[in-house]
Design an enzyme around this catalytic site. Structure first.
Site: not given
Length: 212
Positions: A80, A143, A165
């Site tokens: 991310e 998350c 992820h």
């Protein structure tokens, strides 16, 4: 020798397993070139998630922290790029919390960027033929909450951190319609990812952007 703390969430949303936790458990104690992995199990609970990882950071004093979570619908390992200061939970967390449009950290900045070399990570995994791409949204569930909270905690520290992820496991796809990845491949990918972080103090300049 770099210490790499890798965290994985417990199951949530009615699932009996979480590939993030299953994968990091396999990496506990793994020796890397210039590093070693230690792990932490994280509750899928709004407040406890950050506290749990902060406690692990204070216990292990890692050089690198890699927080990992599952993302249904994704076919690749996705580091991310950015965490945003918003909690907007589509479903309740495991503690029954379901905030709507609330900040992760009151009066915190709008966003934090990862301090992991996400382009170098994608390059390393592509060389090993493991699907990987940069993601520009970590969602607005636990998350992203953890990603933002740990970036905020580490904002004035030299520890590098980012969120990754991973896809569902094949056994989680009861309908047969979701993209999945084998646990062995996820574990291999996360090990290569950790090695890429150790090997790259700064990121490489390659394109990984998206049109929309």
């Amino acid at each position: 020798m770099k210490k790499v703390l890798m965290t994985g969430f417990e199951p949530f949303g009615g699932e009996s397993i979480n590939p993030a936790l299953e994968a990091v458990k396999r990496l506990d104690g793994k020796k890397l070139d210039g590093g070693e992995v230690m792990i932490c199990q994280v509750p899928v609970t709004r407040y406890e998630s950050i506290d749990t990882v902060v406690n692990a950071i204070e216990q292990y004093q890692p050089d690198i922290v890699i927080t990992v979570g599952q993302a249904a619908g994704r076919a690749a390992i996705t580091p991310e790029r950015v965490a945003i200061n918003v909690d907007d939970f589509r479903i309740p967390d495991n503690g029954g919390h379901q905030p709507i449009d609330e900040p992760v950290i009151l009066d915190g900045p709008d966003a934090y960027f990862t301090t992991l070399p996400i382009k170098a990570i994608t390059s390393a995994l592509h060389k090993a033929s493991i699907p990987c791409q940069v993601s520009n949204t970590a969602g607005t569930f636990v998350c992203n909450h953890l990603f933002y909270g740990i970036q905020h905690y580490l904002r004035d520290k030299s520890v590098r951190h980012g969120f990754v992820h991973i896809p569902l496991l094949p056994e989680q796809d009861a309908s047969g319609n979701q993209p999945t990845m084998s646990l062995d491949l996820i574990v291999e990918g996360l090990a290569l990812l950790a090695q890429a972080v150790i090997d790259n103090e700064s990121d490489v300049a390659i394109t990984a952007g998206q049109i929309c």
